[in-house]
Design a protein around this motif. Structure first.
Motif, short mmCIF file in Angstrom:
data_model
loop_
_atom_site.label_atom_id
_atom_site.label_comp_id
_atom_site.label_asym_id
_atom_site.label_seq_id
_atom_site.Cartn_x
_atom_site.Cartn_y
_atom_site.Cartn_z
N ALA A 62 0.82 -1.27 -0.32
CA ALA A 62 -0.24 -0.27 0.63
C ALA A 62 1.13 1.34 0.71
CB ALA A 62 -1.03 0.02 0.90
N PHE A 63 1.79 1.01 0.65
CA PHE A 63 2.43 2.58 1.13
C PHE A 63 3.51 2.67 -0.67
CE2 PHE A 63 6.88 4.24 1.44
CZ PHE A 63 6.84 5.32 1.45
N GLU A 64 3.94 1.74 -1.17
CA GLU A 64 4.75 1.56 -2.24
C GLU A 64 3.80 2.69 -3.34
OE1 GLU A 64 6.25 1.03 -6.59
OE2 GLU A 64 4.72 -0.35 -4.96
N ALA A 65 2.43 1.28 -3.20
CA ALA A 65 1.36 2.22 -3.94
C ALA A 65 1.09 3.43 -4.10
CB ALA A 65 0.09 1.67 -4.21
N VAL A 66 1.31 4.35 -3.47
CA VAL A 66 1.01 5.47 -2.86
C VAL A 66 1.94 6.68 -3.27
CG1 VAL A 66 0.57 7.52 -0.58
CG2 VAL A 66 -0.55 5.74 -0.34
N HIS A 83 -10.18 3.28 0.37
CA HIS A 83 -9.13 4.53 0.45
C HIS A 83 -8.42 5.13 1.91
CE1 HIS A 83 -8.34 8.95 1.97
NE2 HIS A 83 -7.64 8.85 0.69
N GLY A 84 -9.85 3.81 2.98
CA GLY A 84 -9.66 3.56 4.53
C GLY A 84 -8.33 2.91 4.25
N ALA A 85 -8.94 1.58 3.74
CA ALA A 85 -7.71 0.86 4.08
C ALA A 85 -6.60 1.08 4.12
CB ALA A 85 -8.11 -0.99 3.79
N SER A 141 -5.14 4.14 3.91
CA SER A 141 -4.99 5.15 5.12
C SER A 141 -4.42 4.44 6.37
CB SER A 141 -5.79 6.18 5.33
OG SER A 141 -5.86 7.20 6.41
N ARG A 142 -5.60 3.35 6.75
CA ARG A 142 -4.71 2.26 7.91
C ARG A 142 -3.52 1.84 7.74
NH1 ARG A 142 -10.71 1.82 7.57
NH2 ARG A 142 -10.43 -0.05 6.88
N HIS A 143 -2.61 1.42 6.72
CA HIS A 143 -1.86 0.40 6.23
C HIS A 143 -0.80 1.21 6.39
CE1 HIS A 143 -3.53 -3.67 5.34
NE2 HIS A 143 -3.79 -2.77 4.24
N ILE A 144 -0.97 2.44 6.02
CA ILE A 144 -0.32 3.52 6.06
C ILE A 144 0.89 4.09 7.53
CG2 ILE A 144 1.13 6.52 5.21
CD1 ILE A 144 0.40 3.80 3.70
N LYS A 145 -0.48 4.54 8.26
CA LYS A 145 -0.28 4.89 9.43
C LYS A 145 -0.03 3.35 10.76
CE LYS A 145 -3.52 6.63 13.50
NZ LYS A 145 -5.01 6.66 14.12
N SER A 146 -0.28 2.59 10.38
CA SER A 146 0.43 1.14 10.79
C SER A 146 2.00 0.97 10.86
CB SER A 146 -0.99 -0.15 10.73
OG SER A 146 -0.13 -1.01 10.85
N LEU A 147 2.02 0.91 9.21
CA LEU A 147 3.97 0.67 8.99
C LEU A 147 4.65 2.05 9.40
CD1 LEU A 147 5.36 -0.30 7.21
CD2 LEU A 147 4.61 1.07 5.10
N GLU A 148 3.84 3.63 9.76
CA GLU A 148 4.55 4.46 10.33
C GLU A 148 4.25 4.69 10.93
OE1 GLU A 148 3.49 8.13 7.79
OE2 GLU A 148 2.13 8.16 9.05
N GLU A 149 3.94 3.75 12.40
CA GLU A 149 3.93 3.26 13.40
C GLU A 149 4.99 2.16 14.19
OE1 GLU A 149 -0.17 2.34 14.90
OE2 GLU A 149 -0.54 4.35 15.09
#
Length: 294
Positions: free
Chosen positions: A13-17, A34-36, A38-46
């Motif tokens: 998800a992050f690579e695609a974003v 879109h929400g999925a 966003s949650r993947h990015i937030k989880s990866l950042e954490e």
């Protein structure tokens, strides 16, 4: 001890974003919401403890750390896909412009199928840069001015002759007996190569002429059809109008000259040794070198 990696879905998800600079476009590519994403990015950042993207109203821009991660992930995913393709090869895909497809490939591809009836071919209409793995392309015919992928195996297909063409009826109507007569003619152009007339003037040594196209078309195949229908004069690659010239639908009042571009064949490294790719490569090189403008 091996460290636990973040979720593969989150990394995808992050690579695609990062590539699209958009969560919406990334979601469309991955067939999720879109929400999925966003949650993947937030989880990866954490998980990583760093900020990976700057969220803006109209775009999502990767941070410096995000760019570093995205670059590595793009390479890793490409390598994974290429490895899978080597083990499980699918149908061979040839990429070229829609004009080359309509004007040169389609009239001749039957010969290839007669020679190699067991080879399944698919086609991708594109004339710009590509990613072999992401776009699932095995071979691509391109102009020499386009930058190839870094890992491409490159074969020369020959030069490209260019010249003005029109219908016989239009030629009789405007009496194009010398290049200067073009100044009074209806000149046609294409948005994919707006400098075509300047290219021809240079190679024909007619740079003193004032030639201003008055009508433009999106693609060469539309431009060629317009010229064949008597709408004016178009400067085109000879290879795209061989059949129309042979049938008499088009004439070339001043012949053709070697243009500034060449055609090349890009071959994906992961298909370069496959029998079907080698057969298509040999056939394309043979047919291209047999062109009257080569």
């Amino acid at each position: 001890m091996t460290k636990t990696l973040p979720s593969l879905n989150a990394l995808k998800a992050f690579e695609a974003v990062a590539r699209h600079r958009s969560m919406t476009l990334a979601a469309d590519e991955l067939f999720v919401t879109h929400g999925a994403v966003s949650r993947h990015i937030k989880s990866l950042e954490e998980t990583l403890g760093v900020l990976l993207v700057n969220r803006k109203a109209r775009s999502t821009e990767p941070t410096l750390e995000g760019l570093r991660l995205a670059e590595g992930l793009a390479s890793a995913f490409s390598l994974m896909q290429a490895s899978v393709e080597r083990v499980r090869p699918g149908p061979l895909t040839l990429s070229c412009s829609s004009s080359i497809m309509m004007g040169w490939i389609i009239p001749r591809i039957g010969q290839f199928h007669e020679r190699h009836p067991h080879i399944e071919l698919q086609f991708n209409m594109n004339f710009d840069r590509i990613d072999f793995v992401r776009d699932k392309i095995g071979l691509a015919i391109r102009s020499s001015i386009i930058e190839p992928p870094e890992d491409a195996v490159i074969r020369e297909l020959g030069g490209e002759a260019i010249g003005p063409v029109c219908s016989p009826e239009y030629l009789a109507q405007v009496q194009l007996s010398q290049p200067k007569d073009l100044e009074a003619a209806m000149l046609l152009s294409t948005r994919t190569r707006p400098q075509a007339w300047r290219d021809w003037q240079t190679v024909a040594e007619e740079t003193d002429l004032v030639l201003e196209p008055r009508s433009s078309f999106d693609h060469f195949y539309l431009l060629i059809q317009a010229a064949a229908c008597g709408l004016g004069v178009a400067t085109v690659p000879q290879m795209l109008v061989l059949d129309q010239l042979a049938s008499g639908r088009l004439v070339a009042p001043f012949g053709f000259r070697p243009g500034p571009r060449r055609l090349v064949l890009w071959i994906a490294p992961h298909v370069a040794g496959r029998p079907d790719a080698l057969a298509l490569e040999r056939w394309l090189i043979e047919e291209m070198h047999a062109r009257p403008d080569n």
